[in-house]
Design a protein around this motif. Sequence first.
Motif, PDB file in Angstrom:
ATOM      1  N   TRP A  41     -52.176  29.672  47.765  1.00 24.52           N
ATOM      2  CA  TRP A  41     -50.871  29.047  47.549  1.00 24.52           C
ATOM      3  C   TRP A  41     -50.628  27.976  48.606  1.00 24.52           C
ATOM      4  O   TRP A  41     -50.347  28.282  49.762  1.00 24.52           O
TER       5      TRP A  41
ATOM      6  N   HIS B 141     -38.387  22.853  44.285  1.00 24.95           N
ATOM      7  CA  HIS B 141     -39.794  23.222  44.480  1.00 24.95           C
ATOM      8  C   HIS B 141     -39.883  24.667  44.978  1.00 24.95           C
ATOM      9  O   HIS B 141     -40.699  25.454  44.486  1.00 24.95           O
TER      10      HIS B 141
ATOM     11  N   SER C 177     -37.703  27.045  44.521  1.00 25.24           N
ATOM     12  CA  SER C 177     -37.302  27.927  43.419  1.00 25.24           C
ATOM     13  C   SER C 177     -38.448  28.145  42.445  1.00 25.24           C
ATOM     14  O   SER C 177     -38.709  29.280  42.023  1.00 25.24           O
ATOM     15  N   ARG C 178     -39.156  27.081  42.099  1.00 28.11           N
ATOM     16  CA  ARG C 178     -40.319  27.211  41.199  1.00 28.11           C
ATOM     17  C   ARG C 178     -41.370  28.130  41.812  1.00 28.11           C
ATOM     18  O   ARG C 178     -41.907  29.013  41.143  1.00 28.11           O
ATOM     19  N   PHE C 179     -41.673  27.917  43.093  1.00 30.56           N
ATOM     20  CA  PHE C 179     -42.672  28.746  43.755  1.00 30.56           C
ATOM     21  C   PHE C 179     -42.224  30.204  43.797  1.00 30.56           C
ATOM     22  O   PHE C 179     -42.985  31.116  43.461  1.00 30.56           O
TER      23      PHE C 179
ATOM     24  N   MET D  81     -39.934  31.863  41.971  1.00 30.16           N
ATOM     25  CA  MET D  81     -39.756  32.513  40.669  1.00 30.16           C
ATOM     26  C   MET D  81     -41.051  32.589  39.859  1.00 30.16           C
ATOM     27  O   MET D  81     -41.313  33.600  39.212  1.00 30.16           O
ATOM     28  N   ASP D  82     -41.851  31.525  39.895  1.00 31.22           N
ATOM     29  CA  ASP D  82     -43.032  31.461  39.027  1.00 31.22           C
ATOM     30  C   ASP D  82     -44.304  32.024  39.672  1.00 31.22           C
ATOM     31  O   ASP D  82     -45.245  32.365  38.964  1.00 31.22           O
ATOM     32  N   THR D  83     -44.338  32.088  40.974  1.00 31.43           N
ATOM     33  CA  THR D  83     -45.545  32.559  41.659  1.00 31.43           C
ATOM     34  C   THR D  83     -45.281  33.847  42.424  1.00 31.43           C
ATOM     35  O   THR D  83     -45.871  34.886  42.131  1.00 31.43           O
TER      36      THR D  83
ATOM     37  N   LYS E 268     -43.549  36.818  40.506  1.00 32.95           N
ATOM     38  CA  LYS E 268     -44.381  37.286  39.393  1.00 32.95           C
ATOM     39  C   LYS E 268     -45.649  37.985  39.856  1.00 32.95           C
ATOM     40  O   LYS E 268     -46.398  38.508  39.041  1.00 32.95           O
ATOM     41  N   HIS E 269     -45.887  37.971  41.160  1.00 35.31           N
ATOM     42  CA  HIS E 269     -47.081  38.659  41.662  1.00 35.31           C
ATOM     43  C   HIS E 269     -46.894  40.157  41.462  1.00 35.31           C
ATOM     44  O   HIS E 269     -45.840  40.704  41.794  1.00 35.31           O
TER      45      HIS E 269
END
Length: 156
Positions: free
Chosen positions: A95, A121, A123-125, A127-129, A132-133
């Motif tokens: 990452w 940016h 927030s995307r990291f 929530m999406d990464t 979700k782990h």
Amino acid sequence: MHDLDRTDRRILESLQQDGRLTNQELAERVSLSPSPCLRRVRRLEEEGVIRQYVALVDADKVGLGLLAYVSVRLQKHVGGSHLPIDEFARDVQRWPEVVACYAMTGDMDYLMRIQVEDLAHFSRFAMDTLMKHPAVIDIRSSFTLKKIKETTALGV
């Protein structure tokens, strides 16, 4: 622990201030002739005291102006296996937003330093990464308001 004499410490201090010094310049700063100075630097490198030489980039000037510290809590075991922790540690390496990650004591398992463009940016990291782990149970984020002190130099 390495036994560092006064000259070794002066070499390290000088190189931490300016890693681009020539051997001649460094030797003059620490009052050595060039050959013994180079031998000392090479020994410090071979022993791992000097790990690497880098260029420090100003994050703001490359569009990465938001710095966040994120505490992460993981599920510890799945069927007696430490696999979630191992997977998380492996995945963090991939990452680019994570510039540092430390295993911690206390109620959270890891502390990450995350450098991103802006809140969108982040927030995307997050929530999406991160969220979700499969190993992540909880995160807590703090954002820097002002830099008070930042150094890479160790007081050796």
